[in-house]
Motif scaffolding. Structure first.
Motif, PDB file in Angstrom:
ATOM      1  N   HIS A   1       0.855  -1.184   0.000  1.00 62.87           N
ATOM      2  CA  HIS A   1       0.000   0.000   0.000  1.00 62.87           C
ATOM      3  C   HIS A   1       0.898   1.243   0.000  1.00 62.87           C
ATOM      4  N   ASP A   2       0.291   2.377  -0.159  1.00 64.87           N
ATOM      5  CA  ASP A   2       1.023   3.644  -0.177  1.00 64.87           C
ATOM      6  C   ASP A   2       1.276   4.088   1.258  1.00 64.87           C
ATOM      7  N   TRP A   3       2.396   3.649   1.823  1.00 63.79           N
ATOM      8  CA  TRP A   3       2.650   3.923   3.238  1.00 63.79           C
ATOM      9  C   TRP A   3       2.957   5.398   3.499  1.00 63.79           C
ATOM     10  N   LEU A   4       3.262   6.169   2.465  1.00 64.58           N
ATOM     11  CA  LEU A   4       3.532   7.599   2.637  1.00 64.58           C
ATOM     12  C   LEU A   4       2.255   8.448   2.559  1.00 64.58           C
ATOM     13  N   ALA A   5       1.119   7.816   2.302  1.00 69.17           N
ATOM     14  CA  ALA A   5      -0.126   8.563   2.142  1.00 69.17           C
ATOM     15  C   ALA A   5      -0.452   9.475   3.326  1.00 69.17           C
ATOM     16  N   PRO A   6      -0.236   9.041   4.601  1.00 73.55           N
ATOM     17  CA  PRO A   6      -0.586   9.926   5.715  1.00 73.55           C
ATOM     18  C   PRO A   6       0.183  11.242   5.708  1.00 73.55           C
ATOM     19  N   PHE A   7       1.353  11.271   5.062  1.00 74.57           N
ATOM     20  CA  PHE A   7       2.146  12.497   5.065  1.00 74.57           C
ATOM     21  C   PHE A   7       1.677  13.491   3.998  1.00 74.57           C
ATOM     22  N   ARG A   8       0.725  13.087   3.183  1.00 77.18           N
ATOM     23  CA  ARG A   8       0.165  13.990   2.168  1.00 77.18           C
ATOM     24  C   ARG A   8      -1.111  14.668   2.667  1.00 77.18           C
TER      25      ARG A   8
END
Length: 212
Positions: free
Chosen positions: A197-204
């Motif tokens: 999954h897009d693990w960096l999504a929360p930082f966007r």
């Protein structure tokens, strides 16, 4: 546990790239907290894999037991793990050569106990600095002793670099892959899992909304 150590480092390095690429994030006590949590948990994970206590499950304990039970691990047993089709002499010969190169050593008829003993020594040496730091400063709090009487004398300082923790993780990973091959008759291309999954999504997404 070994894969988890590599996964956590994977996240650490990925986020470090984001931070370095941004270039204007402000100073914060959060960064110190983030570093301490990562560094200490990784150091403790290294220590656990080198632990030889009778009650633990660790890579070091496995190497010790394998060395003591080497006669039980034969080339016939290992080649049997390959599930080779009957009559496939080429594949059987290839598996036997793999055994001889990786595990036969100077014995041949069973696992050479010098191989796991050497790997255990390598594991202990590679993790010693980390283990010593954890024992004195994380698992326990060592008494620093009396203050220096001479004004020009400074108390000895125990320091450990994060790069040393990462070096120990690499040693553990290299040893682990050998014994994964021994017991699974299969290679492991990487110890870093493929994140699905897009693990960096929360930082966007803004964490603090206007007015909060």
């Amino acid at each position: 546990s070994v894969i988890t150590m590599n996964h956590h480092r994977q996240i650490w390095r990925g986020l470090a790239e984001v931070i370095e690429g941004h270039g204007s994030l402000p100073a914060s006590a959060y960064w110190e907290h983030y570093f301490d949590v990562y560094a200490e948990t990784q150091a403790m994970a290294v220590r656990r894999q080198a632990d030889l206590h009778p009650d633990v499950a660790s890579l070091g304990k496995l190497l010790s037991e394998v060395s003591e039970d080497a006669k039980q691990l034969t080339p016939e047993w290992w080649v049997g793990l390959w599930n080779i089709d009957e009559g496939d002499d080429h594949e059987a010969a290839f598996a036997t050569r793999q055994w001889e190169d990786a595990f036969g050593g100077d014995v041949g008829v069973h696992l050479d106990p010098a191989i796991p003993a050497g790997d255990l020594a390598r594991l202990n040496e590679g993790s010693e600095a980390v283990k010593r730091h954890v024992d004195k400063h994380i698992a326990h709090s060592e008494d620093p002793g009396p203050e220096p009487k001479d004004p020009g004398e400074t108390a000895p300082e125990q320091t450990l670099k994060l790069s040393e923790v990462h070096d120990a993780i690499d040693v553990i990973g290299e040893v682990f892959t050998r014994y994964y091959s021994l017991f699974e008759a299969a290679g492991m291309v990487t110890l870093e899992p493929q994140i699905q999954h897009d693990w960096l999504a929360p930082f966007r997404v803004p964490w603090i909304r206007p007015g909060d």
